[in-house]
Design an enzyme around this catalytic site. Structure first.
Site, mmCIF file in Angstrom:
data_model
loop_
_atom_site.group_PDB
_atom_site.id
_atom_site.type_symbol
_atom_site.label_atom_id
_atom_site.label_comp_id
_atom_site.label_asym_id
_atom_site.label_seq_id
_atom_site.Cartn_x
_atom_site.Cartn_y
_atom_site.Cartn_z
ATOM 1 N N ILE A 125 -1.342 -7.751 9.365
ATOM 2 C CA ILE A 125 -0.937 -9.024 8.761
ATOM 3 C C ILE A 125 -1.975 -10.120 9.012
ATOM 4 O O ILE A 125 -2.043 -11.107 8.281
ATOM 5 C CB ILE A 125 0.452 -9.438 9.293
ATOM 6 N N LEU A 149 -6.025 -2.055 -1.052
ATOM 7 C CA LEU A 149 -5.913 -2.142 0.412
ATOM 8 C C LEU A 149 -6.416 -3.507 0.870
ATOM 9 O O LEU A 149 -7.476 -3.635 1.471
ATOM 10 C CB LEU A 149 -6.751 -1.048 1.086
ATOM 11 N N SER A 150 -5.680 -4.524 0.545
ATOM 12 C CA SER A 150 -6.083 -5.874 0.949
ATOM 13 C C SER A 150 -4.832 -6.684 1.260
ATOM 14 O O SER A 150 -4.101 -7.118 0.362
ATOM 15 C CB SER A 150 -6.864 -6.540 -0.181
ATOM 16 N N GLU A 151 -4.565 -6.859 2.563
ATOM 17 C CA GLU A 151 -3.357 -7.595 2.962
ATOM 18 C C GLU A 151 -3.411 -9.042 2.476
ATOM 19 O O GLU A 151 -2.389 -9.636 2.140
ATOM 20 C CB GLU A 151 -3.181 -7.547 4.485
ATOM 21 N N ASP A 207 0.261 -5.248 12.552
ATOM 22 C CA ASP A 207 -1.097 -5.555 13.031
ATOM 23 C C ASP A 207 -2.009 -5.988 11.878
ATOM 24 O O ASP A 207 -2.951 -6.749 12.072
ATOM 25 C CB ASP A 207 -1.705 -4.317 13.695
ATOM 26 N N GLU A 259 0.850 -1.206 0.000
ATOM 27 C CA GLU A 259 0.000 0.000 0.000
ATOM 28 C C GLU A 259 0.878 1.246 0.000
ATOM 29 O O GLU A 259 1.750 1.389 0.869
ATOM 30 C CB GLU A 259 -0.906 -0.033 1.234
ATOM 31 N N HIS A 292 -2.442 -0.634 16.149
ATOM 32 C CA HIS A 292 -1.323 -0.137 15.351
ATOM 33 C C HIS A 292 -0.016 -0.147 16.153
ATOM 34 O O HIS A 292 0.899 0.604 15.837
ATOM 35 C CB HIS A 292 -1.578 1.310 14.885
#
Ligand SMILES: Cc1ncc(COP(=O)(O)O)c(C=O)c1O
Length: 784
Positions: free
Chosen positions: A87, A58-60, A85, A29, A129
């Site tokens: 992950i 925006l997609s881990e 966080d 990102e 975070h």
């Protein structure tokens, strides 16, 4: 050297790896156009194009999934996850796929991918975070986990991670964002699986990760006057450099692990497990883990601070561990029995009934320059365990060598025509390090036997040459050579001889030739000549044709406080022996193997004897061994024909395991450059001792070389008038030092400082400081 921030260093690492290998790609990102929210990919898209450095949705789950696919199909992707966080959303591709594919494909697939992410609290970003989640990944076989603490490591480890063929989770701490360091020019790698000792120490091992390394260093500095802390930074949690941690704990006996992640189920527990399993007997206090609170990270700064280990927490924990009383293996009753039986069943060597009356001392453990007694009290040994422990106590390399030899062939004698491999290898090694032509060894069990052998060699050498009438030996007054009767005959100290006379006939004594005794106004060279003239007169008086050899310690030992010879003296003795057909034997049992800042003291003068005897530091104190080393010319006398063999030997001389231990000892001396280190530390000790002498009126003289030093006490420094021996000042100081944690050797008013070659500058500071306090206390006690 350029200065870099941590983030700039990581950006450089990406740049260099993108440049080096076009399979490397970088995405996440805001990684592309923006260059990463922390600037770790700044300008890289421009340089390498959108196919290699790009933004993702925006997609881990998609980011990590794409990275796994890319790695499987031959690329070397780096996927940035902005906060560790996040992950959690991509755990399936990471834990169920990436970590297992290499294994499940039977090694057909490699997974060269890096998840690049940051962690930690301290910026008030609250529970989602600020986490430190490394333990999850440590718990997943198949993943490697990297946590750098310095700029140098961040770059070097990141490059090594990109080159690794396994999935690597690279986690840096957001509070290190602005960390700046001077780093070398050019690229470098830091291999995964190698810890760094950030600060050496002897009382406590602190294993700290990531940001905590900096807090541990600050705590160690704060406690420097109180205790000596070794800070170990593992750098990578998988693979974990357990050996480095064990080596440190073996030295300190105490362990504190500090990490920011919650203390429960953290990496600290794992490190303690390994230490407990592999080095339980080394621990002298229970190990402790200092981690974050078992709480979601609070938003409020005060609470956030309270949840993360701070410098003061480390200081507090360190104090608690170090002051924790050693768990003694012995009950009070067992200790009393050991002490009683020590004096009941044993006659100590050169016993002192006066000291024994104060109680025997039993030592149970050694590490580096330190030993511990039965009560767990620690002592710095300033006499290197009777001048033997060159590279300190408890060296795993030596233990390994000894164990391996024990398991292979513990012993076969060097007898008639039999040898063993370590024996031959040691002899070959000696031929390399001994000066001049000295290259043929006769191995024995001690320094005394080495000298005894040298005397026998000299006599039989002359017999073989047809000069049987050469039977006399010249020794020197005040020199010590051996406890055996032959060696006592050439020992010039009455105390060692008087009850055993008559000793060997034909042993005569020359004066000691000490430069400090030279008359005022005379040069050292003139004094050297004067001493040589006296020696010449003695030889002529005795008839040189009757003399087999002169035996001398070129630097007399601790008994007389290391008096240096006058200029030209040793060179002159060499010439004189040659002129008169006498052999020259140098006893370097005490002064050999680096203690004077060269391998052998005689090398300072470029004088090579015909036979050199060695012992003590030769083996590093691990197992007894000594040798008389001679030249091929002399050795050939004993191997020229049946019947000319040297008539000397013993069962255990050149013991197989002792040779293995000695080879390992010499390997350490060479690998750690201990001879050069001794010269450097010796120069430092000299400066400190001279300053000490200037401060205390009772110090008459300070003398020595390398790491062999003597402080000579005097009633009057100007005239050199000695202190009244009846006062017992030297012994009082020795006792004071012992009570205050230092083993000191004294011979009356001669105090000896001769530590191991591994001694550090900090330890020298500590020793001189203790000596300073001891001298001040003695001045008060005796009103001097
Ligand atoms: C100079 C010197 N030579 C020989 C020896 C005898 O060595 P060992 O005690 O190993 O028999 C010593 C011991 O102190 C020594 O200092």
């Amino acid at each position: 050297m350029p200065t870099l921030t941590l983030t700039a260093a990581m950006c450089q690492a990406f740049d260099e790896e993108l440049q080096r290998d076009d399979r490397v790609c970088l995405f996440g990102e805001d990684v592309g156009e923006f260059g990463g929210v922390f600037g770790t990919a700044r300008a890289l898209q421009k340089k390498y194009g959108k196919r290699r450095v790009f933004d993702t949705p925006l997609s881990e789950a998609a980011i990590i999934g794409a990275a796994v696919g890319a790695a499987m199909s031959g690329l070397r992707p780096v996927a940035e996850i902005m906060y560790v966080d996040f992950i959690t959303v991509g755990m399936d591709p990471l834990v169920n796929q990436a970590a297992k594919l290499r294994y499940m494909s039977g090694g057909q697939l490699t997974l060269p991918l890096v998840i690049f992410t940051q962690c930690g609290g301290g910026t008030s970003e609250a529970a989602q975070h600020s986490q430190s989640l490394e333990a999850w990944f440590v718990h997943t076989p198949g993943l490697k986990v990297v946590m750098p603490a310095t700029v140098y490591d961040a770059k070097g480890l990141l490059k090594a991670s990109i080159r690794d063929d396994n999935p690597v989770i690279f986690i840096w701490h957001k509070l290190l964002y602005n960390l700046e360091e001077e780093v070398p020019d050019g690229p470098w790698l830091v291999p995964l699986g190698q810890a760094a000792v950030r600060r050496p120490g002897t009382d406590l091992t602190v294993v700290a990760t990531s940001l905590m390394v900096h807090r541990a260093m600050a705590a160690a500095e704060k406690l420097a006057g109180e205790m000596s802390i070794e800070v170990v930074d593992p750098r990578t949690l998988v693979p974990l450099d357990v050996d480095a941690i064990l080596a440190s704990v073996a030295k300190t006996g105490r362990l504190l692990v500090v990490h920011e992640a919650p203390v429960s189920g953290g990496i600290g527990g794992e490190i303690v497990r390994q230490v407990a399993e592999k080095a339980f007997d080394r621990l002298i206090a229970p190990p402790v883990v200092l981690g974050g609170a078992n709480l979601p990270m609070p938003f409020t700064q005060v609470l956030e601070t309270a949840c993360m280990p701070q410098q003061e927490d480390i200081v507090r924990a360190a104090r608690k561990i170090v002051t924790c009383k050693k768990q003694s293996h012995w009950t009070e009753k067992e200790k009393a029995r050991l002490l009683d039986d020590a004096v009941r069943y044993i006659i100590p060597h050169f016993a002192s009934n006066e000291s024994l009356a104060r109680g025997p001392k039993i030592f149970v453990r050694g590490e580096g320059c330190y030993v511990w007694d039965l009560d767990g009290k620690k002592y710095f040994d300033s006499f290197a365990t009777l001048l033997t422990t060159i590279c300190g106590h408890n060296r795993p390399e030596v233990t390994r060598a000894v164990t391996e030899q024990m398991e292979t062939l513990e012993f076969f004698p060097n007898y008639v025509d039999t040898f063993t491999v370590p024996l031959v290898e040691l002899a070959r090694k000696l031929a390399q390090i001994m000066p001049g032509e000295l290259s043929v060894s006769f191995f024995v069990n001690s320094g005394s036997e080495a000298n005894e052998t040298a005397l026998k060699m000299a006599r039989q050498y002359h017999v073989e040459r047809g000069e049987r009438h050469r039977f006399k030996f010249i020794g020197r007054r005040d020199s010590y050579h051996a406890t055996t009767l032959g060696g006592s005959s050439v020992t010039g100290l009455t105390w060692f001889r008087e009850y055993f006379e008559p000793l060997l006939p034909g042993c005569i004594f020359a004066p000691a030739a000490r430069d400090y005794e030279r008359p005022q106004g005379m040069t050292s060279a003139d004094y050297g000549k004067q001493c040589l003239e006296e020696l010449e007169k003695l030889i002529v008086f005795e008839d040189p044709r009757t003399i087999a050899a002169m035996i001398m310690d070129p630097l007399p030992g601790s008994n007389t406080g290391y008096p240096l010879p006058p200029e030209g003296y040793l060179e002159g003795v060499r010439r004189m022996c040659d002129r008169h057909g006498m052999l020259l034997i140098f006893d370097e049992v005490q002064t050999g193997f680096g203690k004077t800042g060269k391998w052998f003291f005689s090398e300072h003068y470029g004088v090579v004897p015909d036979i050199m005897t060695i012992g003590k530091g030769f083996t590093g104190g691990f197992i007894p061994l000594g040798a008389a080393v001679t030249t091929p010319k002399i050795a050939d006398m004993f191997r020229k024909r049946p019947g000319s063999e040297l008539r000397s030997g013993s069962t255990y001389g050149g013991h197989t395991v002792a040779c293995a231990a000695t080879l390992a000892n010499i390997a350490i001396i060479e690998r750690e450059n201990l001879v050069e280190h001794a010269a450097e530390m010796g120069a430092y000790l000299q400066v400190k001792l001279r300053a000490l002498a200037a401060k205390h009126a009772m110090v008459g003289q300070v003398r020595g070389i390398g790491l062999l030093w003597a402080i000579l006490l005097a009633a009057d420094r100007a005239t050199g008038k000695p202190l009244d021996p009846e006062l017992g000042v030297g012994t009082w100081i020795q006792k004071w030092c012992y009570e205050n944690g230092m083993i000191l050797r004294n011979n009356g008013e001669i105090l000896v400082l001769a530590p191991s070659l591994i001694v550090t500058q900090e330890e020298i500071d500590m020793v001189v400081d203790l000596m300073d306090r001891a001298l001040a206390a003695a001045t008060l006690e005796f009103k001097l």
